[in-house]
Every structure is written in C-alpha cells, then in structure tokens.
Design a protein around this motif. Sequence first.
Motif, PDB file in Angstrom:
ATOM      1  N   LEU A  59       0.833  -1.202   0.000  1.00 38.61           N
ATOM      2  CA  LEU A  59       0.000   0.000   0.000  1.00 38.61           C
ATOM      3  C   LEU A  59       0.865   1.249   0.000  1.00 38.61           C
ATOM      4  O   LEU A  59       1.903   1.292   0.660  1.00 38.61           O
ATOM      5  N   CYS A  60       0.416   2.255  -0.736  1.00 42.41           N
ATOM      6  CA  CYS A  60       1.124   3.535  -0.764  1.00 42.41           C
ATOM      7  C   CYS A  60       0.091   4.650  -0.950  1.00 42.41           C
ATOM      8  O   CYS A  60      -0.243   5.019  -2.076  1.00 42.41           O
ATOM      9  N   PRO A  61      -0.429   5.176   0.168  1.00 40.76           N
ATOM     10  CA  PRO A  61      -1.458   6.214   0.060  1.00 40.76           C
ATOM     11  C   PRO A  61      -0.882   7.591  -0.223  1.00 40.76           C
ATOM     12  O   PRO A  61       0.090   8.004   0.398  1.00 40.76           O
ATOM     13  N   PHE A  62      -1.448   8.254  -1.216  1.00 39.97           N
ATOM     14  CA  PHE A  62      -1.198   9.673  -1.443  1.00 39.97           C
ATOM     15  C   PHE A  62      -2.204  10.187  -2.453  1.00 39.97           C
ATOM     16  O   PHE A  62      -2.765   9.431  -3.236  1.00 39.97           O
ATOM     17  N   ASP A  63      -2.429  11.485  -2.417  1.00 37.91           N
ATOM     18  CA  ASP A  63      -3.376  12.149  -3.318  1.00 37.91           C
ATOM     19  C   ASP A  63      -2.633  12.566  -4.579  1.00 37.91           C
ATOM     20  O   ASP A  63      -1.715  13.390  -4.512  1.00 37.91           O
ATOM     21  N   VAL A  64      -3.005  12.010  -5.725  1.00 37.37           N
ATOM     22  CA  VAL A  64      -2.304  12.315  -6.978  1.00 37.37           C
ATOM     23  C   VAL A  64      -2.504  13.765  -7.418  1.00 37.37           C
ATOM     24  O   VAL A  64      -1.783  14.240  -8.294  1.00 37.37           O
ATOM     25  N   ALA A  65      -3.435  14.476  -6.801  1.00 36.80           N
ATOM     26  CA  ALA A  65      -3.636  15.889  -7.128  1.00 36.80           C
ATOM     27  C   ALA A  65      -2.715  16.805  -6.332  1.00 36.80           C
ATOM     28  O   ALA A  65      -2.676  18.016  -6.575  1.00 36.80           O
ATOM     29  N   ASP A  66      -1.958  16.249  -5.398  1.00 37.52           N
ATOM     30  CA  ASP A  66      -1.058  17.018  -4.533  1.00 37.52           C
ATOM     31  C   ASP A  66       0.381  16.694  -4.940  1.00 37.52           C
ATOM     32  O   ASP A  66       0.901  15.629  -4.614  1.00 37.52           O
TER      33      ASP A  66
END
Length: 89
Positions: A59-66
Amino acid sequence: MGPQERVALVTGASRGIGKAIAKELASQGILVIINYRANTEAARQTQREIQEKGGQATLCPFDVADIQAVEKGFQEILRSHSRLDILVN
C-alpha cells in the motif's frame, strides 16, 4: 526481465478499474503498489484479494492531485523497492 522482477504502481487501485488492473498485473507475477487517497479499508481489501491469489501487493497512500504528496510517494516507492517499471494512472 521477467514479470516477477517488475514493480507497478496503480493509482486509484482500491476500487473500480484501478482495482481490476492491479489484480490483473499481480496475476502476472508483478509486484503491485496499491495507491489510494482515503479509503484504507478498500485498499487493504484489494491487497488481501491479490495475496489470496498468490500475488504481491503493498500500500502507498497519497493524493495524486497534490504534487508534494506525489513526490513523497515516489521517493518512498524508490526507497522501498529501488525501482518502478510500470505506472497506471
């Protein structure tokens, strides 16, 4: 290079088309990095489904818009896996 040596990042892999792509890549022996923004439980479910079929997923959570979050996410991927061969966005 065989599929077992490859690493793929799939954005939005906790649901829908992203989830289906992540599962297909994992079925080919590719290590899949599951990206998601907020729904940790859905991402973990995707990971479990992949692992139950013998695949590998992290898992690698992050917001692709940021952009800063993306940069940090890619740094973590390269630190953990030393490479990224496939990007599905």
